[in-house]
Design an enzyme around this catalytic site. Sequence first.
Site, PDB file in Angstrom:
ATOM      1  N   GLY A   1      60.211  27.831  28.559  1.00  0.00           N
ATOM      2  CA  GLY A   1      59.691  27.948  27.341  1.00  0.00           C
ATOM      3  C   GLY A   1      59.490  29.489  26.770  1.00  0.00           C
ATOM      4  CB  THR A   2      60.159  32.841  28.315  1.00  0.00           C
ATOM      5  OG1 THR A   2      61.522  32.497  29.202  1.00  0.00           O
ATOM      6  CG2 THR A   2      59.110  32.533  29.339  1.00  0.00           C
TER       7      THR A   2
ATOM      8  CE1 TYR B   1      76.071  23.301  13.174  1.00  0.00           C
ATOM      9  CE2 TYR B   1      75.114  25.178  14.316  1.00  0.00           C
ATOM     10  CZ  TYR B   1      75.020  24.573  13.412  1.00  0.00           C
ATOM     11  OH  TYR B   1      74.279  24.733  12.038  1.00  0.00           O
ATOM     12  CG  ASP B   2      77.683  28.138  18.634  1.00  0.00           C
ATOM     13  OD1 ASP B   2      76.897  27.062  18.096  1.00  0.00           O
ATOM     14  OD2 ASP B   2      77.306  28.727  19.675  1.00  0.00           O
TER      15      ASP B   2
ATOM     16  CD  GLN C   1      67.251  38.847  23.034  1.00  0.00           C
ATOM     17  OE1 GLN C   1      66.226  39.211  23.122  1.00  0.00           O
ATOM     18  NE2 GLN C   1      68.310  39.419  23.121  1.00  0.00           N
TER      19      GLN C   1
END
Length: 313
Positions: free
Chosen positions: A205-206, A143-144, A275
């Site tokens: 989950g961070t 994809y990328d 992030q």
Amino acid sequence: MRILITGGAGFIGSHLCERLLEEGNEVICLDNFFTGRRANISHLLDNKTFEIVRHDVTEPILLEVDQIYNLACPASPVHYQYNPVKTVKTSVMGTINMLGLAKRVKARILQASTSEVYGDPLVHPQTEDYWGNVNPIGLRSCYDEGKRVAETLMMDYNRQNDVDTRIVRIFNTYGERMLENDGRVVSNFVVQALKGEEVTIYGDGTQTRSFCYVSDLVEGLIKLMNTEADDIHMPVNLGNPTEFTMNELAQEVSKAVGKDINIKYLPLPQDDPKQRQPNIERAKKLLNWEPKVPLAEGLKKTVEHFRPFCEAQ
Ligand code: NAD
Ligand code: UDP
């Protein structure tokens, strides 16, 4: 104007078809129905200026159009990893075919690229001049890297053949008509919460993402397509810069659904970016665009879309 939307039966494509028809355009929706559905566009079929073409963008096609939005490509990791070779072909051969068409008929073309071109970014928030940190051989690479080549093709057809191109780097977008089994985080959490199932958070989950509601995104796409400027061919980020951890997102979904949730932590998929947040200064300046719908409001609309499907089961 006569406008071609590839991937027009998909999540974003169907909202774009709707908006462009409302504005009085003729719209041709081209789709192979891999992740798109007839149901997404069935309400548009009575419209005399709307047409559906079942076609795969990896094959050439000749149509007379003024503008092309090239959105065809599965966007959920679950779907784009189902047949990774096909995903690469869709981005590379699909973009070559659409650029060839744009060149022949002198149409303007907008390519849906992605924040995934930044990979697991070392620059935060991401600005368009950042070249990214992408693994070329991992599970997300089809994809990328496919989208990175699509961007290269757009720039080269512009420089070499003077094709009038636009590149948009779309950041995580959500809303009505995502597939229930899409696998992306917002639809997963909403469907799980509505069904009273455990909400699956990958990793601890961070990790963060920034979520844009679909109507804001569509507005930005149309503005980018119809704006003229010296550097308009260079990529533009479109997304909502408000950043959330996946733990925070789960709580937002719980509020939108109006139920407490139980969380199940599962392993983090390979190469999952830690992030992501768009810098949207370029879009603000160039397009006079910024997102208007906050997450809580967009989630409420999304929840009401999924509620009947989930509660009927
Ligand atoms: P989606 O999977 O709902 O839509 C993709 C559409 O393309 C589907 O209708 C599918 O059937 C069609 N398609 C796939 N392969 C095709 C092929 N070979 N030929 C013809 N049609 C084909 O995904 P979406 O979220 O609506 O994404 C639309 C576009 O935006 C994609 O190009 C995606 O990469 C890009 N994008 C989306 C997001 C997001 O958060 N939704 C983020 C970044 C980029
Ligand atoms: N994710 C999650 N639970 C899910 C689906 C996804 O915690 O049920 C996480 C995923 O690992 C990633 C984030 O949510 O960190 C966004 O995932 P998505 O597949 O929606 O988009 P992308 O990773 O392509 O941004």
